[in-house]
Design an enzyme around this catalytic site. Structure first.
Site, PDB file in Angstrom:
ATOM      1  N   ASP A  99       0.856  -1.178   0.000  1.00 53.30           N
ATOM      2  CA  ASP A  99       0.000   0.000   0.000  1.00 53.30           C
ATOM      3  C   ASP A  99       0.897   1.235   0.000  1.00 53.30           C
ATOM      4  O   ASP A  99       1.791   1.361   0.847  1.00 53.30           O
ATOM      5  CB  ASP A  99      -0.906   0.022   1.228  1.00 53.30           C
ATOM      6  N   ASP A 155     -15.129  -4.342  -1.295  1.00 51.43           N
ATOM      7  CA  ASP A 155     -14.648  -3.955   0.030  1.00 51.43           C
ATOM      8  C   ASP A 155     -15.865  -3.729   0.914  1.00 51.43           C
ATOM      9  O   ASP A 155     -16.682  -2.838   0.637  1.00 51.43           O
ATOM     10  CB  ASP A 155     -13.815  -2.683  -0.055  1.00 51.43           C
TER      11      ASP A 155
END
Length: 262
Positions: free
Chosen positions: A8, A129
């Site tokens: 990330d 998500d």
């Protein structure tokens, strides 16, 4: 089952968020390229990269850094974060990325998603998500009133071949994957596949741009041990994304790949 180590990127650095909260960030390395090379040396074949800055701004931000990862490794790479237009998708694919992950637009702009599928087919992955089963958007900062299972079925029917399911409450928490939710998503994908007259949604080819008939699933969120990986392999998911656990040392990536991928 393929293990995809996660990188990330925020402010040009390799970080991890806790439950998707941008206020709870831990920086693990100043150079994501070196991290990618480390995971390649451990035996990884795929890399999962999220442009966190892009997810917030609604456009790719760390594209040059992603280009460097592409140029300085031989990994297959999937990238998500901030791709809200066809130009954004084309920009990321244009630097040599194998797959792009669409999240927000998969819910808000079905026409864009369908055009992306027409142009790039199996290179398009949808990220589901979920917060308490509801789809989250805009870098996980907003929660919709759409159930992840409902969206999974709908998008499998329209031609999405691969999904990533993330339980946000488990992400970065080292609390174990949400196996029950993953089974529900598998069942939702099975329903979508059956509506297309296809067989059950399980493993499909993991090659870039595959033209698999089934809807494949990659699990994400909460991985904390080799036992968690074994449990996911038993479910028959195509892959699993591992983030915090490989940075803390709770999971030895090389050992995990050797056991799980054979």
């Amino acid at each position: 089952m393929i293990i995809l180590p996660a990188i990330d990127i925020k402010d040009g650095q390799c970080v991890r968020l806790y439950q998707g909260d941008y206020a709870q960030v831990t920086t693990y390395d100043a150079d994501p390229v070196l991290v990618a090379q480390r995971w390649q040396a451990a035996g990884a074949s795929w890399l999962h990269v999220i442009d966190l800055d892009g997810a917030v701004r609604g456009q790719p931000v760390n594209i040059e850094l992603i280009r460097r990862i592409r140029e300085e490794t031989s990994l297959h790479i999937e990238v998500g974060g901030g791709m809200r237009s066809l130009d954004h998708i084309g920009q990321v694919i244009g630097v040599g990325i194998d797959r792009v992950i669409l999240g927000t637009v998969a819910l808000t702009d079905r026409g864009l998603l369908e055009e992306a599928l027409r142009r790039w087919e199996g290179r398009i992955t949808v990220g589901l998500d979920a917060r308490d089963g509801w789809v989250a958007t805009s870098g996980w900062r907003e929660t919709s009133r759409t159930r992840a299972t409902v969206l999974a079925t709908e998008l499998c029917v329209v031609g999405v071949q691969r999904f990533i399911y993330t339980d946000i409450a488990r992400d970065g928490a080292l609390s174990g994957p949400n196996l029950e939710a993953l089974v529900e998503i598998q069942q939702a994908l099975d329903r979508g596949a059956s509506h297309k007259g296809q067989g059950p949604a399980r493993n499909a080819s993991s090659s870039p741009g595959c033209e698999a008939a089934t809807c494949s699933l990659i699990a994400s969120g909460g991985i904390s041990s080799l036992d968690d990986l074994r449990s996911l392999a038993a479910l028959g998911v195509e892959g699993v994304i591992v983030g915090k656990a490989i940075y803390t040392g709770d999971v030895d990536l090389a050992a995990a790949i050797q056991e799980v991928e054979g």
